[in-house]
Design an enzyme around this catalytic site. Structure first.
Site, mmCIF file in Angstrom:
data_model
loop_
_atom_site.group_PDB
_atom_site.id
_atom_site.type_symbol
_atom_site.label_atom_id
_atom_site.label_comp_id
_atom_site.label_asym_id
_atom_site.label_seq_id
_atom_site.Cartn_x
_atom_site.Cartn_y
_atom_site.Cartn_z
ATOM 1 N N ASP A 177 0.887 -1.115 0.146
ATOM 2 C CA ASP A 177 -0.183 -0.032 -0.137
ATOM 3 C C ASP A 177 0.980 1.094 0.180
ATOM 4 O OD1 ASP A 177 -1.672 2.025 1.189
ATOM 5 O OD2 ASP A 177 -3.098 0.612 1.283
ATOM 6 N N HIS A 178 1.104 1.924 -1.184
ATOM 7 C CA HIS A 178 2.129 2.711 -1.468
ATOM 8 C C HIS A 178 2.063 3.861 -0.400
ATOM 9 C CE1 HIS A 178 -0.285 4.810 -4.103
ATOM 10 N NE2 HIS A 178 0.435 5.893 -3.835
ATOM 11 N N HIS A 240 -5.651 2.828 0.724
ATOM 12 C CA HIS A 240 -4.920 3.965 1.207
ATOM 13 C C HIS A 240 -5.300 4.578 2.499
ATOM 14 C CE1 HIS A 240 -2.790 2.951 -2.241
ATOM 15 N NE2 HIS A 240 -3.373 3.575 -3.044
HETATM 16 C C1 BG6 Z 1 -3.247 4.441 -6.575
HETATM 17 C C2 BG6 Z 1 -4.662 4.527 -7.080
HETATM 18 O O1 BG6 Z 1 -3.150 3.543 -5.594
HETATM 19 O O2 BG6 Z 1 -3.086 5.607 -5.661
HETATM 20 C C3 BG6 Z 1 -4.855 5.625 -7.928
HETATM 21 O O3 BG6 Z 1 -4.883 3.374 -7.886
HETATM 22 C C4 BG6 Z 1 -4.516 6.969 -7.201
HETATM 23 O O4 BG6 Z 1 -6.283 5.670 -8.443
HETATM 24 C C5 BG6 Z 1 -2.998 6.760 -6.656
HETATM 25 O O5 BG6 Z 1 -4.556 8.089 -7.972
HETATM 26 C C6 BG6 Z 1 -2.712 8.113 -5.842
HETATM 27 O O6 BG6 Z 1 -1.319 8.017 -5.410
HETATM 28 P P1 BG6 Z 1 -0.619 9.153 -5.150
HETATM 29 O O7 BG6 Z 1 0.746 8.741 -4.461
HETATM 30 O O8 BG6 Z 1 -0.489 9.855 -5.952
HETATM 31 O O9 BG6 Z 1 -1.271 10.223 -3.978
#
Ligand code: BG6
Length: 466
Positions: A177-178, A240
């Site tokens: 979950d980045h 997230h």
């Molecule tokens: C991803 C989703 O995991 O996270 C995307 O699939 C989303 O839909 C993105 O735009 C948002 O990540 P960040 O790091 O740009 O906030």
């Protein structure tokens, strides 16, 4: 730091995530000297992008588009270690042979070579791929990185988990979950547990509500078919945004290791009340149905706002409002703790409440919005702020991009910032009432803050967007 030689396999290697985040993550690790001294990187997918040479050109081109001023030598070295091998859930024999060949090329005993297998594939394809990895014994000496969403609901997540447990142990599984790789998220723990000022206030006595607000200005970006099968609740909220909630709400984990931190987060999710669909708003931006790969009568939500509760001593009756959506007015990632107004009545013009705000955006900040005396002869209050810039005000930083950080953790075998099977299972239980009884999607204008009903969800309104 010495990392053993690796063979890495990247499923979904010609996809959007690989181009935007994963190859750049590997490149940045290479630039920082953080990759293993020896490794091979095999891209895989159902369709061949052409010869190895063509795939390398594509990877190089992609990196030149994403990374500013890449170093030619580092780029050449990285690209020279890349190749491509087609595979699918029914047949992984060519891939297995390619992995074994790559292992023999490395200057090490094959038994000492580690495998990192990154599954950037849609939830529906995951289970078949995992079974294939097991059949081909590619799971030996391997760590598996599983992209979110993990399944599509409680039932499919449990099936997926069962198929994983057939072929690997939990300590080989890295559910990514980045958001957990973002510096500012780890800073929630530093703020709370390393500073005497905040933790004593971090509870229902002082906090009246919490907002976890991640509006996105971007639209679908060509991901119509992905969105049709997931929607915003699964893409963002059960993943997230809930993980952010876990960090905000957890009890003192006592230690910062994989076991205790994940236990603490898991306890928060265990105390979360399953969502009430009547307190959930779904929206869809106008024009969504005209996007490529989207059904003309699609009911998929591109916007979600929810009210959640954590039924424990610390948070009982404190609403947590979570909101996210595509094509909204602004792109932000903000956590707001709204503080109760002090009971004193000595100031006649005491206005509103105090907010403690964590900005997780690329320029992360912590801000406390408070009341101060306006300089001058009268005792007049005005809004003022205390602000900490988490990059500029913190000396000697070397921030890592989220995917870069998490790839490094996988190479090191550190699961602290990855989600565990019990957490994911519980989060599906929490959202399942909404999946069973989804609210109807309400249209909203692109560039707005979503449907009206969502604006009215939190008492006192949202901090962002007014
Ligand atoms: C991803 C989703 O995991 O996270 C995307 O699939 C989303 O839909 C993105 O735009 C948002 O990540 P960040 O790091 O740009 O906030």
């Amino acid at each position: 730091e010495h990392l053993p030689p690796h063979v890495m396999v990247l499923f979904g290697a010609t996809g959007d995530l690989a181009a935007r985040k994963l190859f750049p993550g590997f490149y940045r690790l290479a630039e920082d000297g953080r990759l293993p001294a020896d490794f091979r990187l095999i891209g895989s997918g159902r369709h061949s992008p052409g010869s190895d040479e063509e795939f390398r050109d594509r990877v190089r081109q992609g990196l030149e588009d994403v990374v500013e001023h890449p170093d030619a030598e580092i780029l050449d070295d990285l690209v020279s270690r890349v190749s491509f091998q087609t595979s699918n859930a029914d047949d992984g024999s060519d891939l297995a042979a390619a992995v074994r060949r790559a292992e023999e090329e490395l200057d090490a005993d094959v038994e000492d070579v580690r495998r990192l297998i990154y599954l950037s594939v849609p939830p529906g394809a995951m289970q078949g791929m995992i079974a294939m990895l097991g059949r081909e014994r590619l799971t030996e000496r391997a760590r598996l990185v599983i992209e979110k969403p993990f399944g599509l609901d409680l039932e499919t997540a449990r099936e997926l988990d069962a198929s994983l447990k057939e072929v690997v142990d939990e300590d080989q599984v890295f559910r990514i979950d980045h958001f957990l790789g973002k510096e500012a998220v780890q800073n929630i723990l530093a703020l709370r547990f390393a500073n005497g000022l905040f933790e004593p206030a971090w509870n229902r006595e002082t906090v009246s509500s919490v907002q976890i607000d991640v509006p996105e200005a971007l639209g679908l970006e060509g991901r119509g078919s992905f969105y049709e099968s997931t929607g915003a609740l699964r893409d963002m909220v059960s993943t997230h945004l809930s993980q952010l909630l876990g960090f905000v709400a957890l009890e003192d984990p006592v230690d910062f290791d994989a076991g205790t931190l994940r236990d603490a987060k898991s306890a928060v999710f265990a105390a979360m009340r399953p969502l009430d669909p009547a307190r959930v708003v779904y929206g869809q931006f106008e024009g969504y149905r005209d996007e490529d790969d989207v059904a003309d009568d699609s009911e998929v939500e591109t916007f979600v706002a929810i009210e959640a509760f954590v039924d424990n001593d610390r948070w009982r009756d404190v609403p947590f409002y979570l909101r996210t959506g595509k094509a909204l007015a602004e792109g932000r990632r903000t956590i707001t703790l709204r503080l109760r107004t002090p009971a004193t009545k000595i100031f006649s013009n005491q206005a509103g409440c105090n907010d403690l705000v964590l900005e997780l955006t690329d320029d992360p900040k912590i801000t406390v919005e408070l009341q101060a005396k306006r300089p001058g002869p009268d005792m007049e209050l005005v809004e003022a702020r205390l602000r900490l810039d988490l990059v500029d005000d913190v000396p000697d930083g070397d921030p890592l991009e989220a995917y870069e950080r998490l790839l490094l953790d996988v190479l090191r075998g550190d699961q602290t910032l990855f989600t565990r099977s019990d957490e994911v299972d519980r989060l599906w239980q929490v959202v399942q009432p909404v999946l069973d009884n989804p609210p109807s999607v309400q249209p909203y204008e692109k560039g707005s803050w979503g449907p009206q009903a969502a604006l009215d969800l939190p008492q006192g309104g949202w901090r962002l967007g007014g």
